[in-house]
Structure formats: C-alpha cells, structure tokens
Design a protein around this motif. Structure first.
Motif, PDB file in Angstrom:
ATOM      1  N   LYS A   1      -8.742   5.657  -3.220  1.00  0.00           N
ATOM      2  CA  LYS A   1      -8.285   6.110  -1.897  1.00  0.00           C
ATOM      3  C   LYS A   1      -8.138   7.635  -1.854  1.00  0.00           C
TER       4      LYS A   1
ATOM      5  N   ASN B   1      -5.064  -3.124  -3.701  1.00  0.00           N
ATOM      6  CA  ASN B   1      -5.172  -2.147  -2.604  1.00  0.00           C
ATOM      7  C   ASN B   1      -3.985  -1.187  -2.528  1.00  0.00           C
TER       8      ASN B   1
ATOM      9  N   GLU C   1      -3.493   9.869   0.816  1.00  0.00           N
ATOM     10  CA  GLU C   1      -2.995   8.490   0.936  1.00  0.00           C
ATOM     11  C   GLU C   1      -2.346   8.041  -0.374  1.00  0.00           C
TER      12      GLU C   1
ATOM     13  N   GLN D   1      -9.005  -1.315   3.766  1.00  0.00           N
ATOM     14  CA  GLN D   1      -8.602  -2.323   2.772  1.00  0.00           C
ATOM     15  C   GLN D   1      -7.097  -2.490   2.704  1.00  0.00           C
ATOM     16  N   THR D   2      -6.480  -2.819   3.827  1.00  0.00           N
ATOM     17  CA  THR D   2      -5.066  -3.200   3.784  1.00  0.00           C
ATOM     18  C   THR D   2      -4.918  -4.471   4.611  1.00  0.00           C
TER      19      THR D   2
ATOM     20  N   ASN E   1     -12.767  10.897  -4.230  1.00  0.00           N
ATOM     21  CA  ASN E   1     -11.547  11.646  -3.906  1.00  0.00           C
ATOM     22  C   ASN E   1     -10.904  12.329  -5.116  1.00  0.00           C
TER      23      ASN E   1
ATOM     24  N   GLU F   1       1.296   6.784  -0.934  1.00  0.00           N
ATOM     25  CA  GLU F   1       1.676   5.488  -1.532  1.00  0.00           C
ATOM     26  C   GLU F   1       2.781   5.668  -2.572  1.00  0.00           C
TER      27      GLU F   1
ATOM     28  N   GLN G   1     -12.285   8.923   3.513  1.00  0.00           N
ATOM     29  CA  GLN G   1     -12.529   7.558   3.047  1.00  0.00           C
ATOM     30  C   GLN G   1     -12.852   7.570   1.572  1.00  0.00           C
ATOM     31  N   GLY G   2     -12.439   6.508   0.897  1.00  0.00           N
ATOM     32  CA  GLY G   2     -12.863   6.290  -0.484  1.00  0.00           C
ATOM     33  C   GLY G   2     -13.833   5.126  -0.519  1.00  0.00           C
TER      34      GLY G   2
ATOM     35  N   GLN H   1      -8.526   3.291  -7.951  1.00  0.00           N
ATOM     36  CA  GLN H   1      -8.643   2.586  -6.672  1.00  0.00           C
ATOM     37  C   GLN H   1      -9.528   3.326  -5.682  1.00  0.00           C
TER      38      GLN H   1
ATOM     39  N   ARG I   1      -7.409   3.347   7.361  1.00  0.00           N
ATOM     40  CA  ARG I   1      -6.580   3.677   6.197  1.00  0.00           C
ATOM     41  C   ARG I   1      -7.082   2.888   4.994  1.00  0.00           C
ATOM     42  N   ASN I   2      -7.137   3.553   3.835  1.00  0.00           N
ATOM     43  CA  ASN I   2      -7.598   2.897   2.615  1.00  0.00           C
ATOM     44  C   ASN I   2      -8.973   2.236   2.820  1.00  0.00           C
TER      45      ASN I   2
END
Ligand code: ADP
Length: 485
Positions: free
Chosen positions: A100, A157, A104, A287-288, A321, A108, A328-329, A98, A283-284
């Motif tokens: 991220k 996500n 983070e 992408q949330t 990452n 998760e 940031q990813g 993914q 955050r992400n």
C-alpha cells in the motif's frame, strides 16, 4: 548493513516469550507483490506450534487475569508509544509485504496505535453492575471477567491494524492471545510480538504463530482452553471457523466480507461525492472490506458523475511504494488479480461500458488499472461478489426506493455510503440500509470510538468502541444470600 526497519522484521514465531522456529523446521517464503521479489521467510508452523502457543497462553492467563488494571493500562500505553515511535519503520515493513502507499501505511500504524490507546482508556471501564433484588434477603451483582485465552486470525489487507483491534482489548481485560497473521503479510504480525517483548508484556500473554492456516485454525478451534475466536477475513473461512468452533462452543467475533454500496442522489454535492467515493473505492487499491463495491447514481446526475469519476480515476498513479509516492499499490497476489479481471470480463460481456482501465498494468508487479464500468446492472457478478480491487461499477437508479432495494440486495451488510443534501432522506436512507456502518456524505468512517461490524453474512460482533471490549468479557451474575436480614 540491514536497513533500519529490518530490526523489526522477525523470521521466527513468538511463543511463551521466545523466538522459535517451526517445530517441523519448514519455512514459508514471503514476496513483495510490487516486485515479486522474495523479502524473507517465516516459520511454517503446524499442529504442534499451534498447541505450544495455547500452552503458553493458558499458563500466562493464570496470573495475567489477576494483574491490576493499571498494569494493563500501562502496557497498552507503552505499546501505543512504541507503535508511534516506530511508525516509519513499521510502515515500511507494511509497504514491503503488502504494497500500500506509504501514507496509507503510516495511517494504518497510527490507526493501530489509536485502537491501542482507546482500549487503554476503556480498560478502566469494564464495569459490572448491581441490580435491585426481587428478594429482600439476597443481593444481585454482576462482575466482568476476562473470557480466557483468545485466538486471533487476521488477513493481509490491514496486517497491523486488524491485530491491534484484537490484541489491545484482550490485554485491556486480562485475556491472553494466540495470533495467526496472514502468511502473505506475516512480518507486521511478528512486529507486534516484537513490540510486546520490548515494552515488557509478560511472556505468553501475546503469542504469534505463522504457518499452515488450516491446521492452526483446527487446533485452536478444537482446544477447550481457547474460549474465544476472533477472525477477520473472508466469509468462506469465517464459516469454517464457526463450524469448527461449534464443537467447543466458543465465543465468536467475525469480521467478514462486504459488498459496500455507495448511493449518490440527485441532490448531492457531486464534487464532495466524488471525493468521498474515491476514498471509499480506491483506498488500499480497493482491498478493504469496507471499500465501495457498487456505485448507485440517480439518473439526473449519472453522466456527470461517471465523467468526473473517470477523470479522477485516470489521475491515479500506481507503482512500487517503497521507491516512489503513488496513489495505488499492487494487488496482493495473482489470484486476486485474476478475480478482478474475471469480474471485469463478466461485466463487459453483459453490456458494461469500460470507461477507463480494464486491464493489468505493464511491469513485474501485480498491478491493475483503476477501472470504471458504466451501465452496470444487477445481473453482473460484480453486483454480488466482493471485487477487492480498483474497479468501480456504476449503476443507474431513478427512485430512492429502488436505490435502497438494490443496495440491500446482497448477502452482505458491512459498510454502506450515500450522498445527499436532503435531511429527511439522510434519516430515511440510513435507517433503511441493512448495514452495520453507514457513512453519509463521508467515505472513510471507521474509528476506534465507534462500533465496527457487519449485518447478515458480513459477521458477528463489533470491534472498537465500548462494545468491542465486551466481546472479551464474560459477565458473571452473583446472588448473595444468608445475609442475616
Ligand atoms: P482473504 O481473502 O482476506 O485472504 P482469508 O479468509 O482467506 O481472507 O484469510 C484470512 C486469514 O484466515 C488469513 O490469516 C488466512 O491465513 C486464514 N485462513 C485461511 N484459511 C483458513 C482456515 N481454513 N482456517 C483458519 N484460518 C484460515
């Protein structure tokens, strides 16, 4: 030798307690969006795989529904422990598919574990009730029963946490589950199956199928034995599932798109607002479904807020990452980047002032620069469409009424945020916002203890909290007569 985390990486479906290939034999390639390198293959399941999963879940339901609550609580506690014991490896798997940031990703997994523990605790409280009877010779009681086989379809996500919110309450009340993770991030979903196997969740209670989403969705929608569909994803697909599920009148939970506003009033603590706003926005990589899509800032502090937001956005680093620590990813795929880029172009054309960012980043992966667009206006597409990327449009407003009206001017109603130091305003604005979640002076608010869900086209039902358990239960009214009274 395979890296340690690879032991959690399964490239087969999990049906009825067995790891199996797709019936048709096909596979889907999975790519790391930070490098565009292939990271493995998963089965390209279809109609028969989907049906096999329901067969297994329906068989398992006959006994699992009658298992004692202590058994199910212990399974959930063991799953919680397994998630935390494997937190680092599960996070690595998540970053690989993914993108991220590692912190983070670990967050998760901890969040998945927290939902699992919450539902372990709530399982014991799936109470029924007795009700005073209008008839002297009859008694009224209400019992709760598991709804049956549930189908869970989840997005890319939060590939671990979105399954946790669905698998944990299902196990808590004695439902069995067929699950389809996103084909973009299937490994975290298959890792859930591996953990269930490790802790001894009975065969068939949790089944995970990857493959053709439309075919699998159709089979599960049409199957009478699937009594509930729980979906997290786009409003577009949510509407398809609602229509398909109408045929068999399933119970539906839908966590769909958002278009979160973030209001900053003149009386707010501006530095705290920036801190909350940055967390809610980036955050992400944005992408949330609860990420801030639109900043509305009162005119008295507009310029100062934009300057600070630009400085904070420019300080963000982005990268792979798995190799470094970045803020940031990548975005999930080229389509996502194209959409973000189109929205920024549209804003630019309509008078938006791109204060920073506004372009793809150099390199192989799918990275977009953190972007701040000042002078944003309601006629821009970005005012209505979910950006799902690191772009922060900033709109100016004069009055509280105007801010509320602009914030509510959308088909969506998932999360909203505002910053103020005025007590009266905090109550007025919170009550006026047409959103299922409201953060006051806070930018990250979801937690297992509180109900998560949207108003309007953001969805149906709630996840987490005691209400989240209810979504997996039927309530049966029993009237007992012939009491010899
Ligand atoms: P996102 O934009 O977050 O990817 P989607 O709604 O496209 O959201 O995807 C969320 C989940 O829904 C994924 O698991 C995806 O495979 C699945 N999905 C996509 N289309 C369908 C469909 N027609 N029927 C069932 N599931 C679908």
């Amino acid at each position: 030798m395979a890296a340690d985390f690879e032991r959690l990486k399964h490239q087969k479906n999990f049906i009825g307690g067995q790891w199996v290939d797709a019936v048709g034999g096909g596979t889907i390639e999975v790519v790391n969006p930070a490098t565009l390198h292939s990271i493995g293959h998963v089965p390209d399941g279809g109609n028969q795989d989907a049906k096999n999963a329901v067969d297994a879940a329906a068989d398992a339901f006959d006994s699992f529904r009658h298992s004692g609550v202590t058994h199910r609580v212990n399974l959930l506690r063991d799953l919680h422990a397994a998630l935390m014991d494997n937190q680092a490896d599960l996070a690595r798997l998540l970053v690989e598919e993914q993108g991220k940031p590692m912190a983070e990703a670990k967050g998760e997994i901890a969040n998945s574990a927290a939902y699992t523990l919450w539902f372990a605790e709530e399982a014991r409280r799936a109470y029924g009730e007795t009700i005073p009877s209008p008839w002297p010779d009859r008694r009224i009681s209400v019992i709760t029963q598991p709804v049956g086989v549930i189908a869970a379809i989840t997005p890319w996500n939060f590939p671990s946490a979105m399954l946790a919110r669905k698998i944990a309450p299902a196990i808590a009340v004695g439902c069995t589950a067929v699950c389809k993770p996103s084909e973009l991030t299937p490994f975290s979903g298959l890792a859930w199956a591996a953990l269930c196997e490790d802790v001894g969740v009975p065969a068939g209670v949790v089944n995970v199928v990857t493959g053709d989403s439309s075919a699998i969705g159709k089979v599960w929608s049409a199957d009478e034995r699937v009594r509930k569909m729980t979906f997290t994803g786009s409003t577009r697909v949510g509407k398809i599932l609602l229509q398909q599920g109408a045929e068999t009148v399933k119970k539906m939970s839908m966590e769909l798109g958002g278009n979160a506003p973030f209001l900053v009033f003149d009386d707010a603590d501006i530095d705290k607002a920036i801190e909350a706003g940055m967390a809610a926005k980036y955050r992400n990589a944005g992408q949330t479904c609860v990420c801030t899509n639109r900043f509305y800032v009162q005119s008295g502090i507009y310029d100062a807020f934009v300057d600070k937001l630009v400085a904070a956005s420019e300080a963000l680093t982005a990268g792979n990452n798995l190799e470094g620590t970045h803020d940031q990813g990548p975005l999930i795929n080229e389509g996502a980047l194209e959409k973000v880029s189109d929205l920024v172009q549209d804003a630019r054309k309509k008078g938006g002032d791109i204060k920073t960012g506004g372009a793809r980043m150099d390199g192989d992966g799918i990275f977009y620069q953190p972007t701040v667009v000042a002078n944003a206006t309601q006629d821009m597409r970005i005012a209505r469409e979910e950006v799902f990327g690191p772009v922060a449009p900033v709109f100016k407003f004069e009055t509280e009424a105007e801010a509320i009206s602009m914030a509510n001017d959308t088909d969506f109603g998932l999360a909203a945020y505002f910053c103020t130091s005025d007590l009266g305003r905090s109550v007025r604005v919170a009550e006026a916002l047409d959103y299922g979640l409201v953060g006051i002076n806070e930018g990250v608010i979801a937690t297992p203890e509180a109900p998560f869900g949207g108003f309007k086209q953001s969805g149906l039902g709630r996840e987490g909290s005691r209400h989240g358990l209810d979504e997996y239960l039927e309530r049966k009214y029993i009237c007992t007569g012939g009491l010899g009274l």
